[in-house]
Write an enzyme that holds these catalytic residues in place. Sequence first.
Site, PDB file in Angstrom:
ATOM      1  N   GLY A 194      34.349 -71.979 -33.653  1.00 53.53           N
ATOM      2  CA  GLY A 194      34.303 -71.348 -32.344  1.00 53.53           C
ATOM      3  C   GLY A 194      34.530 -69.849 -32.337  1.00 53.53           C
ATOM      4  N   LYS A 240      30.667 -86.766 -40.694  1.00 47.54           N
ATOM      5  CA  LYS A 240      31.189 -85.407 -40.935  1.00 47.54           C
ATOM      6  C   LYS A 240      32.689 -85.488 -40.729  1.00 47.54           C
ATOM      7  CE  LYS A 240      30.983 -81.215 -38.285  1.00 47.54           C
ATOM      8  NZ  LYS A 240      31.958 -80.238 -38.734  1.00 47.54           N
ATOM      9  N   ASN A 254      27.342 -74.815 -33.512  1.00 50.37           N
ATOM     10  CA  ASN A 254      27.352 -75.368 -32.164  1.00 50.37           C
ATOM     11  C   ASN A 254      27.563 -74.275 -31.106  1.00 50.37           C
ATOM     12  OD1 ASN A 254      28.803 -78.415 -30.807  1.00 50.37           O
ATOM     13  ND2 ASN A 254      27.774 -76.795 -29.734  1.00 50.37           N
ATOM     14  N   THR A 255      28.745 -73.640 -31.164  1.00 50.55           N
ATOM     15  CA  THR A 255      29.139 -72.734 -30.084  1.00 50.55           C
ATOM     16  C   THR A 255      28.128 -71.609 -29.855  1.00 50.55           C
ATOM     17  OG1 THR A 255      31.433 -73.199 -30.712  1.00 50.55           O
ATOM     18  CG2 THR A 255      31.079 -71.372 -29.211  1.00 50.55           C
TER      19      THR A 255
HETATM   20  C1  LIG Z   1      30.189 -79.455 -33.609  1.00 55.32           C
HETATM   21  C2  LIG Z   1      30.995 -79.362 -34.811  1.00 55.32           C
HETATM   22  O1  LIG Z   1      30.904 -80.154 -35.689  1.00 55.32           O
HETATM   23  C3  LIG Z   1      31.947 -78.251 -34.910  1.00 55.32           C
HETATM   24  O2  LIG Z   1      33.189 -78.744 -35.264  1.00 55.32           O
HETATM   25  C4  LIG Z   1      31.363 -77.325 -35.906  1.00 55.32           C
HETATM   26  O3  LIG Z   1      32.207 -77.086 -36.923  1.00 55.32           O
HETATM   27  C5  LIG Z   1      30.705 -76.158 -35.288  1.00 55.32           C
HETATM   28  O4  LIG Z   1      31.462 -74.997 -35.199  1.00 55.32           O
HETATM   29  P1  LIG Z   1      30.977 -73.762 -34.305  1.00 55.32           P
HETATM   30  O5  LIG Z   1      31.090 -74.211 -32.895  1.00 55.32           O
HETATM   31  O6  LIG Z   1      31.884 -72.633 -34.655  1.00 55.32           O
HETATM   32  O7  LIG Z   1      29.539 -73.459 -34.658  1.00 55.32           O
END
Ligand SMILES: CC(=O)[C@@H](O)[C@H](O)COP(=O)(O)O
Length: 257
Positions: free
Chosen positions: A157, A96, A206-207
């Site tokens: 984030g 990625k 993720n966040t």
């Molecule tokens: C974990 C990862 O690859 C992050 O760079 C991704 O883009 C997720 O973003 P969020 O934390 O906003 O969901």
Amino acid sequence: MPVFYGTDIASSLMLGTAQYPSPKVLADAFRRSGAGVATVSLRRESAAGGAGRAFGDLIRGLGVPVLPNTAGCHSVRDAVTTAHMAREVFGTDWIKLEVIGHPDTLQPDPFGLVEAARILAADGFKVFPYTTEDGVLAGRLLDAGCRVLMPWGAPIGTGRGLANPYALRTLRAQFPDVPMVIDAGLGLPSHAAQAMELGFDAVLLNTAVAKAGDPAAMAEAFALAVRAGRLAHGADPMEPRDMAAPSTPVLGLAVLE
Ligand SMILES: CC(=O)[C@@H](O)[C@H](O)COP(=O)(O)O
């Protein structure tokens, strides 16, 4: 279900592996949601000492394809070097690709992204570029050898959901056969459902999960939302309209006197 570079993926939910309160909570979130891919930052994995190794073992033990990422890279050189290290550490040619263009917005650097994608694709990597919703940039990334695109929902984030659904719908229509993942900026399961309703193949977040009060429950909620959105897209949703239209037939009404 999505197919990335010839690999069938078990779920349209892809999860990041950072910021969880503990390794156990991370593993619970993956188990409970049935997430199909785990993305991991090479910088975290290569942290010095046993902690980095233990974390790597945990990720490999999740039983899903691992998508290493170049999070935190601000230059082509940094991203390419990190990708090479990730290939060795994780034994995968998936990457990625993040080339961050601005430290505050974490916006992708479109020029560096295309350059890094071209270098890595020529070197045998299967590149998943974290990009914007720009259709011209998407075309350049495909020309560079990418076979999957990861347009952002909103900046990383922020949890704001799809900031520009119109442009995302246009991008989806422009490249109907390219697998596309909405990556970053999702805060709620409804955001993920919206992305899937628009016809995207998967979402990566993720966040929103890692920082929830109950990450495993939130991961499951996202999994349900992804499934609902996917089902809705396949069910051919109605077009919105401006004028009201009665949903109850007017013919054959009983007359009450
Ligand atoms: C974990 C990862 O690859 C992050 O760079 C991704 O883009 C997720 O973003 P969020 O934390 O906003 O969901």
